[in-house]
Design an enzyme around this catalytic site. Structure first.
Site, short mmCIF file in Angstrom:
data_model
loop_
_atom_site.label_atom_id
_atom_site.label_comp_id
_atom_site.label_asym_id
_atom_site.label_seq_id
_atom_site.Cartn_x
_atom_site.Cartn_y
_atom_site.Cartn_z
N GLN A 197 0.38 3.91 -4.24
CA GLN A 197 0.09 4.27 -5.63
C GLN A 197 0.76 5.60 -5.97
OE1 GLN A 197 -1.60 2.23 -7.91
NE2 GLN A 197 -0.88 3.73 -9.38
N LYS A 215 -6.50 -3.33 -9.33
CA LYS A 215 -5.60 -4.19 -8.54
C LYS A 215 -6.38 -4.85 -7.42
CE LYS A 215 -1.62 -1.31 -9.70
NZ LYS A 215 -0.79 -0.17 -9.29
N ASP A 270 6.15 -3.78 -5.25
CA ASP A 270 6.43 -3.03 -6.48
C ASP A 270 7.89 -3.17 -6.90
OD1 ASP A 270 4.41 -1.78 -7.86
OD2 ASP A 270 4.36 0.00 -6.60
#
Ligand code: NAP
Length: 293
Positions: free
Chosen positions: A97, A53, A120
Site C-alpha cells: 500500500q 480490499k 497493482d
C-alpha cells in the site's frame, strides 16, 4: 441529459464474475487465490483502503493476509517480507500500500515484487509489456476505465480519446491501454498535461475525455464537444458547510455543466472509484490462474 455511467453497478458485475470464476478454479484445481497486503505505518487513508480490499477478498472467496509494519520499519525488513511472499505458493498477488514512509525507496520495493504477483501492475516489467501490447497484469484504475467504457456501451475503438494527466498510475497507462490495436481499445489518443498552454484546444476535440488531474472541477462544459463521453478519475475534497463532515467529494470535471453537453459521464463518487478494487480482484484471479498453468 447524459447517460450516467454507474461504476458501482459495473464494479459489482465484475466482482460477481470473479467470485463465480474463483469457485470454478477452486473446484477444478484446488487453488484458492491468495493476496498479501503490506501496510507500513499508520496512514489512516491507507488503513481504510487495505480494509476495503481485504473485505473484497472475503467476498470473492480469496485467501488474504495483511502484514502491518511500523512506520520506522527498516527498508531491508520490508524487502525481506516481499521476498517471503514472492516465495509463498499460497500467495498469488502482493500489494504494497502506497505511500510508503519517506526513508523507504518506493521504486526499489515495487521492483522486488515478482512480476507474476504484481497485481497493482506497477512493476517496470509489466509496464513494458503493457506498452508493447502484450498480455499482462494491467494497473487497476486504468484497466477499470477501459472496462467502464466497454461495459457502458462506449467502445473507444476509432474514437479520439483525450487524457488529461500523465501520471504513472493513471494518465500514462490508460493512454497506453487505449491506443493498442486490440479489442476494447484501438483509439486515437492524445495526452494533455500542464505543458499545454490552452487545455481547451485539446479537450474540445475529444470524443472521450478522461480527466486525471486531481484538480477540482477544472474541466467545464464549455471546454467539451457535444456528445463527448466523460470519464472523471479525479477525487477532490472541497469545503461544504452543509455536509456533516464539512466537505464533499468532486471530480476534475464540473459535473453539472459537463453533463449538459456529454452523451455519457461518470459521477464522483460512484464512477471510476469502485472499479479499482474490482480490477484488483480480477488481477489476483488472473495471477492465480497463471500459477496453475
Ligand atoms: P498526479 O500524479 O498528481 O498527476 C496529475 C496529472 O495531471 C499530472 O500529469 C499533471 O500534469 C496533470 N495536471 C494537473 N493539473 C493540470 C491542469 N490544470 N491542466 C492540465 N494538466 C494538469 O495525480 P494521479 O495520481 O494521476 O491522480 C489524478 C486524480 O485521480 C486524483 O484526484 C486522484 O485522487 C484520482 N485517482 C482516483 C483513483 C480512483 O478513483 N480509484 C485512482 C487513482 C487516482 P504535470 O505532469 O505536467 O504536472
Amino acid at each position: 441529459m447524459a447517460q450516467i455511467i454507474d461504476g458501482k453497478k459495473i464494479a459489482q458485475e465484475i466482482r460477481n464474475e470473479v467470485r463465480g470464476e474463483t469457485t470454478l478454479l477452486k473446484e477444478m484445481s484446488g487453488i484458492t487465490p491468495g493476496l498479501a497486503f503490506i501496510l507500513v505505518g499508520e496512514n489512516p487513508a491507507s488503513q481504510v483502503y487495505v480494509n476495503m480490499k481485504g473485505k473484497a477478498c472475503e467476498e470473492m472467496g480469496f485467501y488474504s493476509i495483511t502484514e502491518r509494519m511500523p512506520e520506522n520499519t527498516p527498508e531491508q525488513a520490508l524487502l525481506n517480507k516481499i521476498q517471503e511472499f514472492n516465495a509463498a505458493s499460497n500467495i498469488h498477488g502482493i500489494l504494497v500500500q502506497l505511500p510508503l514512509p519517506k526513508h523507504i525507496n518506493e521504486a526499489k520495493v515495487l521492483e522486488l515484487i515478482r512480476p507474476s504477483k504484481d497485481v497493482d501492475g506497477f512493476h517496470p516489467y509489466n509496464v513494458g509489456k503493457l506498452v508493447v501490447g502484450e498480455d499482462t497484469l494491467k494497473p487497476c484504475t486504468p484497466a477499470g476505465i477501459q472496462e467502464l467504457l466497454i461495459r457502458s456501451g462506449n467502445d473507444p475503438k476509432g474514437k479520439h480519446v483525450v487524457v488529461v494527466g500523465r501520471s504513472n498510475i493513471v494518465g500514462k497507462p490508460v493512454a497506453n491501454i487505449l491506443l493498442q490495436k486490440q479489442a476494447g481499445a484501438n483509439a486515437v489518443v492524445t495526452v494533455a498535461h500542464t505543458g499545454a498552454a490552452d487545455l481547451t484546444r485539446y479537450t474540445k476535440t475529444a470524443d472521450v475525455l478522461i480527466a486525471a488531474m486531481g484538480k477540482a472541477e477544472v474541466i467545464t462544459g464549455d471546454m467539451l464537444k457535444e456528445s463527448v463521453v466523460v470519464i472523471d478519475v479525479g477525487v477532490n475534497r472541497v469545503d461544504d458547510p452543509s455536509a456533516k463532515n464539512g466537505y464533499k467529494l468532486v471530480g476534475d470535471v464540473h459535473f453539472e455543466s459537463a453533463s449538459k453537453v456529454a452523451k455519457a459521464i461518470t459521477p464522483v463518487p460512484g464512477g471510476v472509484g469502485p472499479m479499482t478494487i474490482a480490477m484488483l480482484m480480477k488481477n489476483t484471479l488472473k495471477a492465480a490462474k497463471s500459477s496453475f498453468r
